[in-house]
Scaffold this active site. Structure first.
Site, mmCIF file in Angstrom:
data_model
loop_
_atom_site.group_PDB
_atom_site.id
_atom_site.type_symbol
_atom_site.label_atom_id
_atom_site.label_comp_id
_atom_site.label_asym_id
_atom_site.label_seq_id
_atom_site.Cartn_x
_atom_site.Cartn_y
_atom_site.Cartn_z
ATOM 1 N N LYS A 14 0.834 -1.212 0.000
ATOM 2 C CA LYS A 14 0.000 0.000 0.000
ATOM 3 C C LYS A 14 0.869 1.263 0.000
ATOM 4 C CE LYS A 14 -2.063 -1.228 3.936
ATOM 5 N NZ LYS A 14 -1.766 -2.658 4.145
ATOM 6 N N ARG A 90 -10.066 0.356 7.579
ATOM 7 C CA ARG A 90 -9.672 -1.026 7.860
ATOM 8 C C ARG A 90 -10.785 -1.814 8.531
ATOM 9 N NH1 ARG A 90 -3.800 0.033 7.688
ATOM 10 N NH2 ARG A 90 -2.615 -1.867 7.919
ATOM 11 N N ARG A 129 11.442 -6.400 5.530
ATOM 12 C CA ARG A 129 11.358 -5.010 5.989
ATOM 13 C C ARG A 129 11.802 -4.913 7.449
ATOM 14 N NH1 ARG A 129 5.648 -1.967 5.724
ATOM 15 N NH2 ARG A 129 5.257 -3.184 7.602
ATOM 16 N N ARG A 135 10.469 -1.517 13.243
ATOM 17 C CA ARG A 135 9.059 -1.486 13.655
ATOM 18 C C ARG A 135 8.755 -2.632 14.611
ATOM 19 N NH1 ARG A 135 5.167 -0.134 8.563
ATOM 20 N NH2 ARG A 135 3.817 -1.468 9.810
ATOM 21 N N ARG A 146 -1.393 -10.061 12.616
ATOM 22 C CA ARG A 146 -1.918 -9.013 11.737
ATOM 23 C C ARG A 146 -2.686 -9.614 10.564
ATOM 24 N NH1 ARG A 146 3.474 -6.054 10.529
ATOM 25 N NH2 ARG A 146 2.263 -4.611 9.259
HETATM 26 P P1 B4P Z 1 4.591 -1.563 2.271
HETATM 27 O O1 B4P Z 1 4.270 -0.775 1.058
HETATM 28 O O2 B4P Z 1 5.409 -0.896 3.349
HETATM 29 O O3 B4P Z 1 3.321 -2.204 2.982
HETATM 30 P P2 B4P Z 1 2.016 -1.669 3.606
HETATM 31 O O4 B4P Z 1 0.960 -2.494 2.939
HETATM 32 O O5 B4P Z 1 1.913 -0.175 3.483
HETATM 33 O O6 B4P Z 1 2.234 -2.026 5.155
HETATM 34 P P3 B4P Z 1 1.435 -2.201 6.508
HETATM 35 O O7 B4P Z 1 0.077 -2.789 6.283
HETATM 36 O O8 B4P Z 1 2.385 -2.921 7.379
HETATM 37 O O9 B4P Z 1 1.354 -0.808 7.164
HETATM 38 P P4 B4P Z 1 0.428 0.267 7.804
HETATM 39 O O10 B4P Z 1 1.420 1.308 8.012
HETATM 40 O O11 B4P Z 1 -0.773 0.598 6.973
HETATM 41 O O12 B4P Z 1 5.309 -2.868 1.774
HETATM 42 C C1 B4P Z 1 5.818 -3.840 2.663
HETATM 43 C C2 B4P Z 1 7.222 -4.245 2.247
HETATM 44 O O13 B4P Z 1 7.179 -4.931 1.008
HETATM 45 C C3 B4P Z 1 8.182 -3.081 2.067
HETATM 46 O O14 B4P Z 1 9.418 -3.412 2.638
HETATM 47 C C4 B4P Z 1 8.301 -2.926 0.558
HETATM 48 O O15 B4P Z 1 9.557 -2.445 0.144
HETATM 49 C C5 B4P Z 1 8.066 -4.334 0.066
HETATM 50 N N1 B4P Z 1 7.383 -4.393 -1.226
HETATM 51 C C6 B4P Z 1 6.377 -3.586 -1.648
HETATM 52 N N2 B4P Z 1 5.982 -3.949 -2.879
HETATM 53 C C7 B4P Z 1 6.749 -5.031 -3.237
HETATM 54 C C8 B4P Z 1 6.817 -5.865 -4.386
HETATM 55 N N3 B4P Z 1 6.017 -5.683 -5.458
HETATM 56 N N4 B4P Z 1 7.694 -6.886 -4.392
HETATM 57 C C9 B4P Z 1 8.515 -7.102 -3.331
HETATM 58 N N5 B4P Z 1 8.522 -6.329 -2.210
HETATM 59 C C10 B4P Z 1 7.646 -5.314 -2.175
HETATM 60 O O16 B4P Z 1 -0.152 -0.297 9.216
HETATM 61 C C11 B4P Z 1 0.627 -0.565 10.378
HETATM 62 C C12 B4P Z 1 -0.257 -0.790 11.632
HETATM 63 O O17 B4P Z 1 -0.901 0.477 12.027
HETATM 64 C C13 B4P Z 1 -1.454 -1.753 11.496
HETATM 65 O O18 B4P Z 1 -1.086 -3.110 11.697
HETATM 66 C C14 B4P Z 1 -2.428 -1.235 12.599
HETATM 67 O O19 B4P Z 1 -2.067 -1.698 13.882
HETATM 68 C C15 B4P Z 1 -2.224 0.273 12.569
HETATM 69 N N6 B4P Z 1 -3.219 0.928 11.694
HETATM 70 C C16 B4P Z 1 -2.942 1.563 10.505
HETATM 71 N N7 B4P Z 1 -4.091 2.023 9.951
HETATM 72 C C17 B4P Z 1 -5.109 1.670 10.787
HETATM 73 C C18 B4P Z 1 -6.530 1.827 10.745
HETATM 74 N N8 B4P Z 1 -7.134 2.440 9.716
HETATM 75 N N9 B4P Z 1 -7.281 1.326 11.763
HETATM 76 C C19 B4P Z 1 -6.706 0.714 12.807
HETATM 77 N N10 B4P Z 1 -5.354 0.515 12.914
HETATM 78 C C20 B4P Z 1 -4.559 0.983 11.908
#
Ligand code: B4P
Length: 191
Positions: A14, A90, A129, A135, A146
């Site tokens: 994302k 979410r 990551r 983190r 998660r």
């Molecule tokens: P990212 O791009 O970092 O992943 P993300 O989906 O944004 O991460 P996440 O769900 O953990 O985070 P969030 O901050 O929303 O990619 C992950 C990794 O993969 C990276 O290292 C990247 O380089 C790699 N990658 C990406 N694309 C790739 C590809 N095509 N091939 C290979 N590698 C690839 O949430 C964190 C926490 O915050 C949640 O668990 C929750 O506790 C809280 N939270 C956030 N929003 C919330 C909400 N709305 N309600 C309640 N809690 C919430």
């Protein structure tokens, strides 16, 4: 005006894809994960409270998140081209609150992009990551939690947007560039 939601399991990309969407479509990026990590880094009361949930792999309570996003949306400049909501909503309760908020200011959601990635690949990405992110939630035990929370609480958000006819599934396996081509095509087809 484009108001795009990017959704999917933890580690689906994302944040990575949001950066590319912002660059191409000049949207304002609102990431609830980034906003929460900023609060945690600054040790605010909200941050200290949120950290308790995040480090265990749980979602932060809906009302905390809804208040945070409402403030962020209300602070948008009048000339904003639109927003990319990354990691929000979410839960169905968050989706209902978001729709009420955006409809009340006459800026409805354009589409929810649902990035689909296999669990095995999600775990591989997040563990990688975790080697550098520092983190508290990028370890195997918390990642598994998660993924469970995602299936139970976040997957139903897709049905909510399918019912509104504002849903696009995106194949999230493959290179970052190839995935972005699919995303851009889904966004362009809403115009
Ligand atoms: P990212 O791009 O970092 O992943 P993300 O989906 O944004 O991460 P996440 O769900 O953990 O985070 P969030 O901050 O929303 O990619 C992950 C990794 O993969 C990276 O290292 C990247 O380089 C790699 N990658 C990406 N694309 C790739 C590809 N095509 N091939 C290979 N590698 C690839 O949430 C964190 C926490 O915050 C949640 O668990 C929750 O506790 C809280 N939270 C956030 N929003 C919330 C909400 N709305 N309600 C309640 N809690 C919430």
């Amino acid at each position: 005006m484009l108001n795009i939601i990017i959704c999917g399991a933890p580690g689906c990309g994302k944040g990575t894809q949001s950066d590319l969407i912002v660059e191409k479509y000049a949207l304002k990026h609102l990431s609830t994960g980034d906003l929460l990590r900023k609060e945690i880094g600054e040790k605010t009361q909200l941050g200290l409270e949120a950290e308790k949930f995040i480090s265990l792999g749980n979602l932060v309570p809906d009302q905390m998140i809804i208040d945070m996003i409402t403030n962020a949306v209300n602070a948008l400049p009048a000339n904003c081209n639109g927003i990319i909501l990354d990691g929000f909503p979410r839960t169905v309760a968050q989706a209902e609150a978001l729709e009420a908020l955006l409809n009340s200011i006459n800026k409805p959601t354009t589409v929810l992009l649902d990035l689909r990635v296999d669990d095995e690949e999600l775990i591989t990405r997040l563990l990688k990551r975790g080697e550098t992110s520092g983190r508290s939630d990028d370890n195997l035990e918390t990642i598994k939690k998660r993924l469970e929370v995602y299936e139970k609480s976040t997957a139903p958000v897709s049905d909510y947007y399918k019912n509104l006819n504002k849903y696009a599934a995106i194949e999230g396996m493959g290179s970052v560039e190839d995935i972005f081509v699919r995303i851009a095509s889904a966004i362009d087809s809403t115009k």
